[in-house]
Design an enzyme around this catalytic site. Structure first.
Site, mmCIF file in Angstrom:
data_model
loop_
_atom_site.group_PDB
_atom_site.id
_atom_site.type_symbol
_atom_site.label_atom_id
_atom_site.label_comp_id
_atom_site.label_asym_id
_atom_site.label_seq_id
_atom_site.Cartn_x
_atom_site.Cartn_y
_atom_site.Cartn_z
ATOM 1 N N HIS A 1 0.664 -1.271 -0.160
ATOM 2 C CA HIS A 1 -0.120 -0.053 -0.073
ATOM 3 C C HIS A 1 0.774 1.247 0.126
ATOM 4 O O HIS A 1 0.487 2.173 -0.426
ATOM 5 C CB HIS A 1 -0.907 -0.073 1.172
ATOM 6 C CG HIS A 1 -2.123 -0.895 0.912
ATOM 7 N ND1 HIS A 1 -2.849 -1.230 1.951
ATOM 8 C CD2 HIS A 1 -2.961 -1.152 -0.095
ATOM 9 C CE1 HIS A 1 -3.876 -2.034 1.552
ATOM 10 N NE2 HIS A 1 -4.015 -1.787 0.248
ATOM 11 N N GLU B 1 -1.971 -18.314 -21.782
ATOM 12 C CA GLU B 1 -0.595 -18.310 -20.793
ATOM 13 C C GLU B 1 0.085 -19.691 -20.812
ATOM 14 O O GLU B 1 1.176 -19.803 -20.078
ATOM 15 C CB GLU B 1 -1.221 -17.829 -19.534
ATOM 16 C CG GLU B 1 -2.413 -18.610 -18.862
ATOM 17 C CD GLU B 1 -2.792 -18.031 -17.453
ATOM 18 O OE1 GLU B 1 -2.094 -17.346 -16.817
ATOM 19 O OE2 GLU B 1 -3.975 -18.119 -17.106
ATOM 20 N N ASP C 1 2.899 -15.492 -17.158
ATOM 21 C CA ASP C 1 2.905 -17.086 -17.205
ATOM 22 C C ASP C 1 3.406 -17.668 -18.383
ATOM 23 O O ASP C 1 3.996 -18.700 -18.413
ATOM 24 C CB ASP C 1 1.664 -17.879 -16.723
ATOM 25 C CG ASP C 1 1.508 -17.821 -15.205
ATOM 26 O OD1 ASP C 1 2.525 -17.675 -14.590
ATOM 27 O OD2 ASP C 1 0.416 -18.089 -14.591
ATOM 28 N N CYS D 1 -2.776 -8.835 -21.555
ATOM 29 C CA CYS D 1 -2.648 -8.291 -20.348
ATOM 30 C C CYS D 1 -1.507 -8.619 -19.533
ATOM 31 O O CYS D 1 -1.784 -8.102 -17.961
ATOM 32 C CB CYS D 1 -4.131 -8.740 -19.841
ATOM 33 S SG CYS D 1 -4.055 -10.683 -19.515
#
Length: 538
Positions: free
Chosen positions: A186, A428, A452, A499
């Site tokens: 974060h 992938e 991947d 992606c």
């Protein structure tokens, strides 16, 4: 000194070390009732402080970033943490300070032991709460060195919490350095949102820095320059001005088409993990969501989210993004993303094991609940469903059959749902890329997951730092598979996106544009930069 850059930029300022808590250990209490009351008071005070920090964050960074402190507020009152603290006070007569340290440390260790990088970083959030509660209990107040100085501040620590970041006056905070940490913490997210140059994973070399030292953070190359000369400072002042002018100039690309000079167009979308990312998608003018990692809504809980929970989350995202397309990747659990209550178990090689679609096809109730929620939420926007870890056409057809079964159940129940949601696969696994022409007869779209695909094609564990130099998505073998999928899509009229991390790399983008890709999806902060590059191509 060097490390991993989580936010680019140049920072020049003086070191401020973040104070660390001292070790308390086992301390017995004379009056357990008093200690319980002290704990309740400390939690109430912490809640008030966090509410103020949440308001400050929303004003300075936005609602998306303020969600960090909403998560902290939930952790602060989490019975799975508070109840064991109370038990130690009542059953072992421990002081509130001693009991809090013990339970918070156990929780931190639990998160740090997880393989999933995202969840591992949640240890830092617990550390933040521990520091706040124990600071209140002990009465310690953090002294701000150089508080009256006009110099910019660079926070330095083993780990810097979001609270540490926001308790420094925004106009004085120039940069952050951490010995440990990762790009999904974060604190890293805050640094990116506030555009504060930050480097993590710097190691013990930071101990050479002394309070008040002048230093330079070169967030372009991941370098740290301690005690720079006047000439070096002047050089970096120029670099800083040039970098900031370049970042400001990217705003000019908001609203522009993502087209080359010859008119070839690509959709530039964003990867997200939940509703908290909506603002970043809109701010950076992403044209859609190419990957919604739905597995994150299954994490940080003790049982699967209900269908109603999921409908609410998916609807919020679709409504928030209007008519922008959103690709929902079904639950991709396993490998580096563990969820204890799903009982997947330990495996010798989890990346090649019982994960993602393999798990979903054997747990139809969990899988169908998610599909049902997506289909019902899809009446509020432009949704697509993507199945991960597909290695054969047989697997895709089984998943598609579940979708049809869910549709029939929704019809019978008289529930509203979208009947025309596109179904695709994440490419992938090399077998899926090799058989792209066969898959093209069955799927509505392909989305290439280079993370991947690279790992499996090159037999390189992408999380193993010992062989990081072998992990290369620009390897000819990987590029050959990517080209095969894109060109097959063009020939057979099947939409193709990408992606994985490679989608934001200019080297890959140039090749993808030449091959005819339909979409590239990336971190929201990379969208305008990638659009600028696309528009520079002939």
């Amino acid at each position: 000194m060097s490390g991993q850059v989580v936010q680019t930029g140049i920072a020049i300022g003086r070191v401020r070390w973040v104070a660390e808590l001292g070790q308390v250990g086992v301390v017995k209490a004379e009056n357990p009732a008093f200690e319980l009351e002290s704990l309740r008071d400390a939690v109430s005070t912490a809640q008030r402080q966090l509410e103020k920090l949440k308001e400050k964050t929303e004003a300075e960074a936005g609602k998306h970033e303020a969600e960090i402190f909403e998560a902290h507020l939930m952790m602060l009152s989490d019975p799975s943490i508070l109840d064991p603290i109370k038990d130690l006070i009542q059953e072992e007569s421990r002081t509130a300070l001693s009991a809090s340290e013990s339970v918070y440390d156990q929780t931190i260790s639990m998160f740090e032991s997880l393989d999933d990088a995202y969840l591992k970083q949640r240890a830092l959030d617990v550390r933040d709460i521990k520091k706040r509660v124990m600071g209140i209990l002990s009465g310690d107040l953090k002294a701000e060195a150089n508080a009256d100085s006009d110099d910019k501040i660079i926070l330095v620590a083993e780990e810097i919490t979001p609270s540490d970041t926001l308790e420094v006056e925004r106009k004085k905070l120039a940069g952050m350095l951490m010995m440990t940490g990762g790009e999904t913490s974060h604190t890293a997210i805050l640094a990116q949102s506030l555009s504060i140059p930050a480097i993590v994973g710097c190691g013990q070399g930071l101990n050479a820095l002394e309070e008040g030292d002048m230093i330079v953070i070169d967030g372009m190359e991941g370098k740290i320059i301690s005690r720079p000369s006047e000439a070096v400072i002047a050089e970096y002042e120029e670099k800083k001005a040039a970098y900031e002018a370049e970042r400001d100039a990217l705003r000019a690309f908001v609203g522009m088409p993502s087209s080359t000079q010859s008119g070839r167009t690509v959709e530039i979308a964003a990867n997200i993990a939940g509703p908290e990312d909506i603002e970043a998608v809109l701010l950076n003018d992403a044209e859609g969501v190419g990957l919604f990692r739905t597995e994150f809504i299954y994490m940080n809980r003790t049982e699967p989210p209900t269908e109603e929970d999921q409908i609410a989350i998916y609807t919020k995202i679709l409504k928030g993004l209007g008519d922008k397309p959103v690709i929902f990747r079904t639950m991709d659990i396993g490998g580096d993303k563990e969820v204890s209550y799903l009982n997947i178990g330990n495996e010798a090689n989890p990346f090649l094991g019982y994960r993602a679609i393999r798990y979903c096809l054997r747990e139809p109730e969990i899988f169908k609940t998610q599909i049902s929620a997506i289909l019902q939420a899809a009446v509020h926007g432009n949704a697509k469903i993507m199945f991960p870890m597909i290695s054969s056409v047989k697997e895709f057809l089984k998943a598609k059959a579940f979708v049809e079964e869910v549709k029939e159940a929704l019809k019978a129940a008289g529930k509203a749902f979208a009947d025309d949601v596109a179904l695709g696969i994440m490419v992938e696994i090399p077998s899926a890329a090799i058989l792209a022409d066969t898959f093209a007869d069955h799927v509505d779209f392909f989305s290439i997951g280079t993370n991947d695909l690279t790992q499996y094609t090159l037999a390189v564990d992408r999380q193993n730092s010992e062989i990081a130099d072998l992990y290369d998505y620009m390897h000819p073998a990987v590029l050959s598979l990517v080209e095969r999928v894109v060109k097959t899509g063009r020939e057979k009229g099947v939409w193709v996106g990408m992606c994985g991390n490679a989608a934001a790399d200019p080297r890959m983008i140039e090749k993808l544009m030449a091959w005819g890709i339909d979409e590239i999806s990336m971190s929201p902060t990379k969208v305008l930069e990638s659009r600028k590059f696309v528009r520079s191509l002939a």
